[in-house]
Design a protein around this motif. Sequence first.
Motif, PDB file in Angstrom:
ATOM      1  N   TYR A 210      18.456  -3.113  -7.823  1.00 55.56           N
ATOM      2  CA  TYR A 210      18.568  -2.535  -6.471  1.00 55.56           C
ATOM      3  C   TYR A 210      16.971  -2.668  -5.758  1.00 55.56           C
ATOM      4  CZ  TYR A 210      23.234  -0.866  -7.088  1.00 55.56           C
ATOM      5  OH  TYR A 210      24.659  -0.949  -7.057  1.00 55.56           O
ATOM      6  N   ASP A 211      17.069  -3.203  -4.321  1.00 58.49           N
ATOM      7  CA  ASP A 211      15.817  -3.252  -3.622  1.00 58.49           C
ATOM      8  C   ASP A 211      15.911  -2.393  -2.630  1.00 58.49           C
ATOM      9  OD1 ASP A 211      14.367  -5.180  -5.514  1.00 58.49           O
ATOM     10  OD2 ASP A 211      15.710  -6.790  -4.833  1.00 58.49           O
ATOM     11  N   LYS A 212      14.889  -1.678  -1.988  1.00 56.40           N
ATOM     12  CA  LYS A 212      15.086  -1.207  -0.638  1.00 56.40           C
ATOM     13  C   LYS A 212      15.180  -1.986   0.326  1.00 56.40           C
ATOM     14  CE  LYS A 212      11.255   1.266  -0.255  1.00 56.40           C
ATOM     15  NZ  LYS A 212       9.980   2.109   0.255  1.00 56.40           N
ATOM     16  N   ALA A 213      16.229  -1.848   1.112  1.00 54.91           N
ATOM     17  CA  ALA A 213      16.620  -2.650   2.289  1.00 54.91           C
ATOM     18  C   ALA A 213      16.013  -1.936   3.729  1.00 54.91           C
ATOM     19  CB  ALA A 213      17.886  -3.052   2.379  1.00 54.91           C
ATOM     20  N   ALA A 214      16.138  -0.701   3.489  1.00 51.91           N
ATOM     21  CA  ALA A 214      15.706   0.106   4.871  1.00 51.91           C
ATOM     22  C   ALA A 214      15.455   1.677   4.485  1.00 51.91           C
ATOM     23  CB  ALA A 214      16.992   0.302   5.783  1.00 51.91           C
ATOM     24  N   GLU A 215      14.505   2.319   5.205  1.00 54.67           N
ATOM     25  CA  GLU A 215      13.945   3.484   4.744  1.00 54.67           C
ATOM     26  C   GLU A 215      13.994   4.577   6.113  1.00 54.67           C
ATOM     27  OE1 GLU A 215      10.346   4.190   1.851  1.00 54.67           O
ATOM     28  OE2 GLU A 215       9.560   3.830   3.672  1.00 54.67           O
ATOM     29  N   ILE A 216      13.940   5.531   5.598  1.00 53.32           N
ATOM     30  CA  ILE A 216      13.706   7.110   6.470  1.00 53.32           C
ATOM     31  C   ILE A 216      12.523   7.871   5.933  1.00 53.32           C
ATOM     32  CG2 ILE A 216      14.874   8.889   7.831  1.00 53.32           C
ATOM     33  CD1 ILE A 216      17.436   7.682   7.047  1.00 53.32           C
ATOM     34  N   TYR A 217      11.788   8.246   6.608  1.00 48.35           N
ATOM     35  CA  TYR A 217      10.761   9.365   6.484  1.00 48.35           C
ATOM     36  C   TYR A 217      10.793  10.377   7.239  1.00 48.35           C
ATOM     37  CZ  TYR A 217       6.446  11.352   5.585  1.00 48.35           C
ATOM     38  OH  TYR A 217       5.191  12.498   5.299  1.00 48.35           O
ATOM     39  N   SER A 218      10.874  11.528   6.681  1.00 47.57           N
ATOM     40  CA  SER A 218      10.786  12.719   7.800  1.00 47.57           C
ATOM     41  C   SER A 218       9.474  13.557   7.459  1.00 47.57           C
ATOM     42  CB  SER A 218      11.912  13.718   7.460  1.00 47.57           C
ATOM     43  OG  SER A 218      11.987  14.170   6.066  1.00 47.57           O
ATOM     44  N   ASP A 219       8.936  14.318   8.474  1.00 48.27           N
ATOM     45  CA  ASP A 219       7.772  14.881   8.223  1.00 48.27           C
ATOM     46  C   ASP A 219       7.941  16.248   7.800  1.00 48.27           C
ATOM     47  OD1 ASP A 219       8.591  16.211  10.629  1.00 48.27           O
ATOM     48  OD2 ASP A 219       6.929  15.333  11.906  1.00 48.27           O
ATOM     49  N   SER A 220       7.183  17.228   8.086  1.00 48.34           N
ATOM     50  CA  SER A 220       7.442  18.721   7.419  1.00 48.34           C
ATOM     51  C   SER A 220       8.612  19.585   8.026  1.00 48.34           C
ATOM     52  CB  SER A 220       5.971  19.526   7.506  1.00 48.34           C
ATOM     53  OG  SER A 220       5.548  19.280   8.637  1.00 48.34           O
ATOM     54  N   SER A 221       9.072  18.943   9.331  1.00 49.14           N
ATOM     55  CA  SER A 221      10.241  19.891   9.850  1.00 49.14           C
ATOM     56  C   SER A 221      11.500  19.315   9.666  1.00 49.14           C
ATOM     57  CB  SER A 221       9.852  20.010  11.324  1.00 49.14           C
ATOM     58  OG  SER A 221       9.942  18.621  11.706  1.00 49.14           O
ATOM     59  N   ILE A 222      12.317  20.186   9.973  1.00 44.59           N
ATOM     60  CA  ILE A 222      13.990  19.754   9.592  1.00 44.59           C
ATOM     61  C   ILE A 222      14.090  18.733  10.716  1.00 44.59           C
ATOM     62  CG2 ILE A 222      16.212  20.410   9.728  1.00 44.59           C
ATOM     63  CD1 ILE A 222      15.240  23.325   8.381  1.00 44.59           C
ATOM     64  N   GLN A 223      14.764  17.652  10.207  1.00 43.87           N
ATOM     65  CA  GLN A 223      14.953  16.585  11.065  1.00 43.87           C
ATOM     66  C   GLN A 223      16.102  15.630  10.679  1.00 43.87           C
ATOM     67  OE1 GLN A 223      11.891  13.796  12.216  1.00 43.87           O
ATOM     68  NE2 GLN A 223      10.854  14.809  10.438  1.00 43.87           N
ATOM     69  N   SER A 224      16.679  14.982  11.571  1.00 44.99           N
ATOM     70  CA  SER A 224      17.622  13.730  11.276  1.00 44.99           C
ATOM     71  C   SER A 224      16.770  12.409  11.482  1.00 44.99           C
ATOM     72  CB  SER A 224      18.884  13.707  12.007  1.00 44.99           C
ATOM     73  OG  SER A 224      19.633  14.825  11.522  1.00 44.99           O
ATOM     74  N   GLY A 225      17.013  11.807  10.519  1.00 44.74           N
ATOM     75  CA  GLY A 225      16.387  10.304  10.650  1.00 44.74           C
ATOM     76  C   GLY A 225      17.577   9.219  10.512  1.00 44.74           C
ATOM     77  N   ASN A 226      17.807   7.772  11.014  1.00 47.22           N
ATOM     78  CA  ASN A 226      18.545   6.847  10.981  1.00 47.22           C
ATOM     79  C   ASN A 226      17.806   5.664  10.243  1.00 47.22           C
ATOM     80  OD1 ASN A 226      19.577   4.779  12.778  1.00 47.22           O
ATOM     81  ND2 ASN A 226      21.267   5.942  11.890  1.00 47.22           N
ATOM     82  N   CYS A 227      18.779   4.624   9.363  1.00 46.03           N
ATOM     83  CA  CYS A 227      18.064   3.374   9.363  1.00 46.03           C
ATOM     84  C   CYS A 227      19.300   2.690   9.138  1.00 46.03           C
ATOM     85  CB  CYS A 227      17.406   3.352   8.080  1.00 46.03           C
ATOM     86  SG  CYS A 227      17.719   3.771   6.540  1.00 46.03           S
ATOM     87  N   LYS A 228      19.151   1.458   9.456  1.00 44.98           N
ATOM     88  CA  LYS A 228      20.607   0.473   9.311  1.00 44.98           C
ATOM     89  C   LYS A 228      20.128  -0.888   8.373  1.00 44.98           C
ATOM     90  CE  LYS A 228      22.250   1.604  13.988  1.00 44.98           C
ATOM     91  NZ  LYS A 228      21.849   3.122  13.986  1.00 44.98           N
ATOM     92  N   PHE A 229      21.099  -1.459   7.937  1.00 46.86           N
ATOM     93  CA  PHE A 229      20.980  -2.868   7.158  1.00 46.86           C
ATOM     94  C   PHE A 229      22.074  -3.604   7.482  1.00 46.86           C
ATOM     95  CE2 PHE A 229      20.667  -5.492   3.594  1.00 46.86           C
ATOM     96  CZ  PHE A 229      19.220  -6.262   3.968  1.00 46.86           C
ATOM     97  N   ILE A 230      21.887  -4.708   8.118  1.00 51.37           N
ATOM     98  CA  ILE A 230      22.946  -5.841   7.828  1.00 51.37           C
ATOM     99  C   ILE A 230      22.967  -6.710   6.558  1.00 51.37           C
ATOM    100  CG2 ILE A 230      24.310  -7.836   9.083  1.00 51.37           C
ATOM    101  CD1 ILE A 230      22.869  -6.757  11.708  1.00 51.37           C
ATOM    102  N   PHE A 231      24.225  -6.422   5.855  1.00 57.14           N
ATOM    103  CA  PHE A 231      24.296  -6.927   4.537  1.00 57.14           C
ATOM    104  C   PHE A 231      25.230  -8.084   4.485  1.00 57.14           C
ATOM    105  CE2 PHE A 231      24.799  -5.722  -0.264  1.00 57.14           C
ATOM    106  CZ  PHE A 231      24.269  -6.579  -0.778  1.00 57.14           C
ATOM    107  N   ASP A 232      24.670  -9.275   3.918  1.00 52.28           N
ATOM    108  CA  ASP A 232      25.955 -10.454   3.737  1.00 52.28           C
ATOM    109  C   ASP A 232      26.230 -10.392   2.173  1.00 52.28           C
ATOM    110  OD1 ASP A 232      27.049 -12.830   3.624  1.00 52.28           O
ATOM    111  OD2 ASP A 232      25.601 -13.996   4.010  1.00 52.28           O
ATOM    112  N   VAL A 233      27.443  -9.806   2.087  1.00 47.01           N
ATOM    113  CA  VAL A 233      28.345  -9.609   1.087  1.00 47.01           C
ATOM    114  C   VAL A 233      29.098 -10.803   0.500  1.00 47.01           C
ATOM    115  CG1 VAL A 233      29.913  -8.278  -0.147  1.00 47.01           C
ATOM    116  CG2 VAL A 233      28.452  -7.397   1.202  1.00 47.01           C
ATOM    117  N   THR A 234      28.383 -11.745  -0.139  1.00 45.22           N
ATOM    118  CA  THR A 234      29.239 -13.061  -0.602  1.00 45.22           C
ATOM    119  C   THR A 234      30.027 -12.929  -1.933  1.00 45.22           C
ATOM    120  OG1 THR A 234      27.188 -13.706  -1.488  1.00 45.22           O
ATOM    121  CG2 THR A 234      27.400 -14.591   0.545  1.00 45.22           C
TER     122      THR A 234
END
Length: 160
Positions: free
Chosen positions: A99-123
């Motif tokens: 498994y390889d990292k395709a997308a990442e979210i990093y949050s700092d010291s406060s409570i928060q929401s983050g979002n990341c997306k990836f388009i994956f070609d499933v053959t």
Amino acid sequence: TLTIDSGATITNSGTATGFPGITMADQWRLNANKTSNAVFSSNLERVDTDGYGQLGTGMTESSGNFTFPSTGIYLIDMVVSSDNATTTGIYTTTDNSSYDKAAEIYSDSSIQSGNCKFIFDVTDTSTHKVQFQKTGGGGTVYGTTAHNQTHFTFIRLGDT
């Protein structure tokens, strides 16, 4: 090209083919908080509240590994609610092993929401899979069974 005159009636006694468009949409969530740095391999559930609507067969999950119901191009969307400098991500494999990292979210010291997306070609549905991981930080990733906090959306955009 398909042309239908106004007022036409169409009857289908089988499976319609050749029509473009979204054929699968599914959503899963973390149903309890997670603090360890590892694959989200437990406390996962398909969304089942507030009028949730799934399109098509949907994803299957085993030990945090998600399997796609058919080949195609998929949009994978990860939303994470977390705190305390937490790193999470979408990880994909094309060999059902590494498994390889395709997308990442990093949050700092406060409570928060983050979002990341990836388009994956499933053959190949037996080798192309996805998992979600908490990979760093000492924070908490928030989850609940009552509504979506940390959640994952899968949409099949079209043919591969």
